[in-house]
Design an enzyme around this catalytic site. Sequence first.
Site, PDB file in Angstrom:
ATOM      1  N   SER A  45      -5.974  -3.019   7.958  1.00 56.33           N
ATOM      2  CA  SER A  45      -5.196  -1.895   8.469  1.00 56.33           C
ATOM      3  C   SER A  45      -4.653  -2.226   9.859  1.00 56.33           C
ATOM      4  O   SER A  45      -3.929  -3.194  10.027  1.00 56.33           O
ATOM      5  CB  SER A  45      -6.057  -0.621   8.461  1.00 56.33           C
ATOM      6  OG  SER A  45      -5.267   0.534   8.599  1.00 56.33           O
ATOM      7  N   ASP A 197      -5.357   1.045   1.267  1.00 56.87           N
ATOM      8  CA  ASP A 197      -5.957   0.584   2.515  1.00 56.87           C
ATOM      9  C   ASP A 197      -7.176  -0.311   2.272  1.00 56.87           C
ATOM     10  O   ASP A 197      -8.054   0.010   1.482  1.00 56.87           O
ATOM     11  CB  ASP A 197      -6.378   1.800   3.346  1.00 56.87           C
ATOM     12  CG  ASP A 197      -6.658   1.467   4.787  1.00 56.87           C
ATOM     13  OD1 ASP A 197      -7.622   0.723   5.045  1.00 56.87           O
ATOM     14  OD2 ASP A 197      -5.921   1.946   5.670  1.00 56.87           O
TER      15      ASP A 197
END
Length: 361
Positions: A45, A197
């Site tokens: 991320s 993610d």
Amino acid sequence: MAKDDKKLIDLALQGGGSHGALTWGVLDRLLEEERLEIDGVSGTSAGAMNAVVLADGLHKGGREGARQALHTFWKGVSDAARFSPIQRSPWDRLMGNDGLDTSPSYLFYESLTQLVPPAKLNPLGINPLRDLVSELVDFERVNACRKAKVFITATNVRTGRAKVFRQPELSVDTVMASACLPFMFPAVEIDGEAYWDGGYSGNPALFPLVDDQGCRDLVVVQVNPLVRSQLPDSARDIINRINEITFNTSLIKELRSIQLLQQLIDSENVELERYRSMRLHLIHAEQEVEKLSASSKLNAEWDFVSRLHTQGRAWADLWLDQHFDSIGKCSSFDLNTVFQDTFRPFARPEEAPTGRGEREE
């Protein structure tokens, strides 16, 4: 200083929205340290964004190029956020709250994402962060970078398993896949697979650095608190704490695996050619991070981002003062203190001697 005289480290960078500016501060300080050489970086991320910006800058202009690239990137993030409809409320600004907990636009958007899928909420696929990464990061340089190996983790939506992308396959898609929160953005498709993610499966993934033969000192830069002293007392706080626990679980499991492997190596004298012994280090300030609300991860105002950068530099400076001598020698982070309340592997009992004074085969 000759390269052979420098100490090699691998870096594992967590995600955490604008809290990734803490990691920027850590990197900024480590890049100043001429006695260190960064061998590999694993990021998820915001950690993935820091990793590719770092590699791009290193390839283009060395340490100073990397420091400048990171500054330019985070300034770009802050500038782009000025046009976001999600802003701190006047009350938050008046009270000096960094979070957006009383922001009407934030509360409305948070509720909306629970009801409307992101593909319908944003049918045009507008993502200023993707545009910024595309503009500022040259992925040809990232993939050509030999100064630092880069590993980026995303989560395969179908299998739930971590997918680690590495040079020369890194792209803006792999970075955005690593940062794709499912309630905010549609899954990113790469080679026919959908990704969310990477924090759900590896925040960050440690095994690529453990498997790599170039370095045995692994430094984890943690921006998500493992422990919160205060129990959550509102629905939002409960959800935020659940998310923190979820995003830390994969890291905890990998740290536990490293600990068990180290215990095996120490107790059985296993050949290191077969099983790698790692030295673990941690850069983190739990109490400072605990003060930050979860909603402040969406606050990219320059004053706030700059303050996080300063805190990150202070973390790294303190860690270097206290633990630099441990690099190359021993772990400065004791995993036994983290896992003292979990099961321990049984030691193999000593075999009883035979009547002839020898052990039985």
